[in-house]
Design a protein around this motif. Structure first.
Motif, PDB file in Angstrom:
ATOM      1  N   SER C 206       0.831  -1.200   0.000  1.00 39.43           N
ATOM      2  CA  SER C 206       0.000   0.000   0.000  1.00 39.43           C
ATOM      3  C   SER C 206       0.869   1.255   0.000  1.00 39.43           C
ATOM      4  N   THR C 207       0.213   2.419  -0.155  1.00 37.20           N
ATOM      5  CA  THR C 207       0.953   3.673  -0.260  1.00 37.20           C
ATOM      6  C   THR C 207       1.640   4.021   1.050  1.00 37.20           C
ATOM      7  N   VAL C 368     -11.407   6.791  -4.538  1.00 36.93           N
ATOM      8  CA  VAL C 368     -10.046   6.531  -5.002  1.00 36.93           C
ATOM      9  C   VAL C 368     -10.081   5.543  -6.159  1.00 36.93           C
ATOM     10  N   GLY C 369     -10.917   4.531  -6.051  1.00 35.40           N
ATOM     11  CA  GLY C 369     -11.007   3.556  -7.126  1.00 35.40           C
ATOM     12  C   GLY C 369     -11.599   4.168  -8.382  1.00 35.40           C
ATOM     13  N   ARG C 370     -12.435   5.196  -8.225  1.00 35.86           N
ATOM     14  CA  ARG C 370     -13.125   5.790  -9.350  1.00 35.86           C
ATOM     15  C   ARG C 370     -12.243   6.794 -10.080  1.00 35.86           C
ATOM     16  N   PHE C 371     -11.519   7.628  -9.339  1.00 38.56           N
ATOM     17  CA  PHE C 371     -10.858   8.758  -9.970  1.00 38.56           C
ATOM     18  C   PHE C 371      -9.347   8.625 -10.062  1.00 38.56           C
ATOM     19  N   TRP C 372      -8.730   7.590  -9.494  1.00 40.83           N
ATOM     20  CA  TRP C 372      -7.295   7.440  -9.661  1.00 40.83           C
ATOM     21  C   TRP C 372      -6.951   6.303 -10.588  1.00 40.83           C
TER      22      TRP C 372
END
Lengths: 101, 176, 372
Positions: C206-207, C368-372
Motif C-alpha cells: 500500500s501507499t 479513489v477507485g473511481r478517480f485514480w
C-alpha cells in the motif's frame, strides 16, 4: 473417504428430533428458546451438507440468513422473557395462559 | 480420517443435544447447547465451509448464547418445575421424537444418492464466493435481513423498556 | 517406515509449530507479569520484585511454584463441573487464536535435505501454523467465546461478588465486541481479504506501508475496545477489587486462579498481536528490503533469507512489547470507569465512531477507485 450426504442428513434429522422433543418437554421459556435454536442448527447442517454436495454457494447463504433470523429471535425473545419475568416473577410458560397484565 | 472425525463430532453433538434437553437446570442446558454449536462448527469445517463455521461460532456461541447465559444469570433461574397438568405431553413428545428419528433413519437408508456424482468443489465455502453471491445474486434477501435486524433491535428496546415505575407496581400489588 | 513417516509428517510439523508458538508465548507472558510489576513499581516510586534472581528475573517461576503448591479451596455450594470447566475455557480460548498469527515472513529455500523425499515441492517455510481464509473472523470468534470462562466462573462460584463480576463481564464483552468488529472492517476493506497473511501483504504494497495512517480512527477504536475485551484498567469492572473483592475469581485459588491469571495476560498478548498485524504492518519493517538491496548484502538479509526473517521477527516482537508496555502504563495511570459510564461510552460513543469510520472508508475507497 468422506461421509456421504445421507449421513449428514441423518445427523441433522436426529438433532432436529431432539430439539422438537425438547420444545414439548421443557416448561420454561428459556429452555424452549434453546431447543428452537437447536432445531434451527439442525436445519443449517443440512443446508451446508447440500451446499457441499452440489458445490453451490446458495445453501451457505441460506444458513447466513437463518443465523440473522436467529439473532433477531434471540433479541426479541429474550426481551419478551425479561418483560414476562418482571410481571410474573417466573418464566414458566404455563403461567402465560392469562393475557391480562 | 474425515469420516472418523465426523463420527466423533456427530456423537459429541448428539450427546450434547440430549444433555441440553435432559437437564432441568437452564444453565446446564445452555452449556450443553454451546457444545452442540461448537461441534457443528467443526463439522462445517470438514464440509469445507470455513466462513459459515466461523460465523456459527461468532453468532451462535459468541452472541446469542452469551445473551441467554446473561439472562439466566440475571433472572437467577432455578430448576425447571415438573409438569403439573399436561402430563400427556410426555407421551406426545416421545412419540413425535421417535417419529422424527425414524424419519431420519428412513432418509439415511431410502434416499440413495449414490447415482449422483457429488460436485467436489471447495471453492463454494471461500469468503470471496460467499461475498460475491451475497452482494450480487442475493442482494435483496440480504437487504431484507438487514431491515429485519433493525426491526429486531427496535423491538427488543421497546419490549424490555420499563413502562411503569417499580414503586407504582409495588403499590398496585399491595392494593391487590 | 517410509509411508508412515510420509503420513505423519504434516502432523509432526504442525505439532512442532504449535508447541514452539505456545512455549514462546508462555515465556513472553511470564515475563509480561514480571514487567508489569516492575513498571508499576517504577510508576509508583517503588522498586518492584527484586529478591528472586538478579533484578527479580526468576520471580515468574517462583510465582508459578507458589501457585502449584498452594492449597486448593472449592466452595461448598459450588457447581463442581462448571467450576472446574471455567478456567480451562478461559485459557483455551486465550491460546487458540495463536495458530493463525504470522510471526514472520516466509523463509525461501529448498528442503531437499529431508529424508524420504519429504521436502519435495516445498519452496518456503512460513513462520505461522495455519493461514486461515477467515483469519480475522476466527480471532474475533474465539475471543468472543472466551467470555464464557468468566461468566461461568461467576455463576458456578455461588457467591454474589462472583455473580456480579460475571454479569458485568458478559454485558461488557457483548457491547465492546461490536465496536471491535466494526473497527476491523475498515482494514479488511482496504486489504480486500480476511486472511492475516494477505492483510500484511496488502500493507506492504500500500501507499502508506502501515494501515495505521489511513485507518487511524479504526486503530484508536480497536485499542479502546481491546482494553475492554481483555478486562484491563480502565475497564476492569469484572474484577474491580474495590467493589467486588476480586470479581469473578473471588472463589478461585491455587492453580485454577493461575489459569485465569495466565488467560488474562495471554489475551493481552493476543490483542497486541492483532493490533500490530492489522494496523502496524505485522512483521514488516519499512525499508529493510530496500536497505539490503542498497548495501548489497542481500545474501544476508534480503527478502526470503533467514536473516530477513529473524530481523522482521524481532521487529514484530518489539512492536508487541511496545503495546504491552502501553497496557501497563495505562494501568498505572488511569482510574476505573463506573459501569453506566462504560455502557454509555461503548454504545453511544465507540460504536457510532466505528460505524462512521466504516462509512468514511467506503466512500474514500470508492472515490479513489473511481478517480485514480
Amino acid at each position: 473417504m468422506e461421509p456421504s450426504l445421507e449421513t449428514y442428513l441423518a445427523l441433522s434429522g436426529i438433532l432436529f428430533a431432539i430439539g422438537a422433543v425438547g420444545v414439548i418437554y421443557k416448561r420454561n421459556a428459556i429452555g424452549m428458546f434453546m431447543c428452537i435454536e437447536l432445531m434451527l442448527n439442525a436445519v443449517n447442517l443440512s443446508f451446508v451438507a447440500f451446499a457441499r454436495h452440489y458445490g453451490d454457494v446458495t445453501g451457505q447463504l441460506f444458513v447466513f440468513v437463518v443465523m440473522a433470523v436467529a439473532a433477531c429471535e434471540a433479541a426479541v425473545g429474550l426481551g419478551i422473557i425479561i418483560t414476562f419475568f418482571r410481571n410474573r416473577e417466573s418464566i414458566d410458560v404455563d403461567d402465560a395462559s392469562i393475557m391480562r397484565n | 480420517m474425515v469420516t472418523a472425525l465426523f463420527y466423533l463430532l456427530a456423537g459429541l453433538a448428539i450427546a450434547c443435544a440430549i444433555s441440553c434437553v435432559y437437564h432441568k437446570n437452564p444453565l446446564y442446558s445452555a452449556v450443553s447447547l454451546i457444545g452442540v454449536f461448537l461441534s457443528l462448527a467443526c463439522i462445517y469445517l470438514t464440509l469445507s465451509a470455513p466462513f459459515i463455521a466461523v460465523t456459527q461460532i461468532l453468532v451462535y456461541a459468541g452472541a446469542i448464547m452469551v445473551l441467554v447465559i446473561f439472562v439466566i444469570m440475571l433472572l437467577n433461574l432455578d430448576e425447571d418445575k415438573p409438569l403439573n397438568s399436561l402430563t400427556y405431553l410426555y407421551g406426545v413428545g416421545g412419540g413425535l421424537g421417535l417419529l422424527l428419528i425414524a424419519q431420519a433413519i428412513f432418509v439415511f437408508y431410502a434416499v440413495n444418492t449414490a447415482g449422483q456424482e457429488s460436485v467436489d468443489s471447495t471453492a463454494a465455502g471461500k469468503t470471496l464466493s460467499i461475498g460475491l453471491a451475497m452482494y450480487t445474486q442475493y442482494l435483496l434477501p440480504v437487504e431484507i435481513v438487514g431491515i429485519l435486524l433493525l426491526m429486531a433491535i427496535v423491538g427488543a428496546m421497546i419490549m424490555s423498556r420499563r413502562i411503569r415505575e417499580p414503586n407504582q407496581r409495588k403499590a398496585e400489588k399491595a392494593v391487590e | 517406515m517410509e509411508p508412515i513417516v510420509k503420513t505423519l509428517f504434516p502432523f509432526i510439523v504442525i505439532s512442532v509449530g504449535i508447541i514452539a508458538v505456545f512455549g514462546g508465548v508462555m515465556m513472553i507472558v511470564a515475563y509480561t507479569v514480571l514487567a508489569e510489576r516492575k513498571v508499576l513499581g517504577w510508576i509508583q516510586g517503588r522498586i518492584g520484585p527484586n529478591r528472586v534472581g538478579p533484578w527479580g528475573l526468576f520471580q515468574p517461576f517462583a510465582d508459578l511454584l507458589k501457585f502449584i503448591l498452594k492449597e486448593e479451596l472449592i466452595p461448598d455450594q459450588s457447581t463442581r463441573f462448571i467450576f472446574y470447566l471455567a478456567p480451562l475455557v478461559a485459557l483455551t480460548c486465550a491460546f487458540m487464536p495463536m495458530i493463525v498469527y504470522p510471526f514472520g515472513p516466509e523463509i525461501v529455500g529448498s528442503f531437499d535435505f529431508l529424508p524420504y523425499g519429504l521436502g519435495e515441492g516445498i519452496k518456503s517455510l512460513p513462520l505461522r501454523v495455519a493461514d486461515l481464509d477467515v483469519g480475522v473472523l476466527y480471532v474475533l470468534a474465539i475471543t468472543s467465546v472466551g467470555v464464557y470462562g468468566i461468566a461461568l466462573a461467576g455463576w458456578s462460584s455461588n457467591s454474589k461478588y462472583s455473580l456480579m463480576g460475571g454479569l458485568r463481564s458478559s454485558a461488557q464483552m457483548i457491547s465492546y465486541e461490536l465496536a471491535m468488529g466494526a473497527s476491523v472492517i475498515g482494514v479488511v476493506m482496504l486489504a480486500g481479504s480476511l486472511s492475516l497473511g494477505d492483510i500484511i501483504n496488502a500493507q506492504i504494497n500500500s501507499t502508506f506501508r502501515w494501515f495505521i495512517i489511513p485507518q487511524f480512527i479504526g486503530f484508536v477504536v480497536f485499542l479502546i475496545a481491546a482494553f475492554a475485551e481483555t478486562n484491563r484498567v480502565p475497564f476492569d469492572l469484572p474484577e474491580a477489587e474495590t467493589e467486588l473483592v476480586a470479581g469473578f475469581h473471588t472463589e478461585y485459588s491455587a492453580l485454577k486462579f493461575a489459569l485465569f491469571f495466565m488467560a488474562e495476560y495471554v489475551n493481552m498478548f493476543t490483542v497486541s498481536v492483532m493490533a500490530v498485524t492489522l494496523f502496524l504492518g505485522g512483521w514488516y519493517i519499512p525499508g529493510l528490503d530496500y536497505l539490503a538491496r542498497t548495501v548489497g548484502m542481500e545474501w544476508l538479509f534480503g527478502v526470503g533469507t533467514i536473516g530477513y526473517a529473524l530481523i522482521s521477527h524481532v521487529g514484530f516482537l518489539l512492536k508487541i512489547f511496545a503495546f504491552l508496555f502501553f497496557y501497563i502504563w495505562v494501568r498505572g495511570t488511569l482510574p476505573r470507569f463506573r459501569f453506566d459510564q462504560l455502557m454509555n461510552f461503548g454504545w453511544k460513543f465507540l460504536l457510532p465512531v466505528a460505524l462512521a469510520n466504516v462509512i468514511l472508508t467506503v466512500v474514500v475507497v470508492f472515490l479513489v477507485g473511481r478517480f485514480w
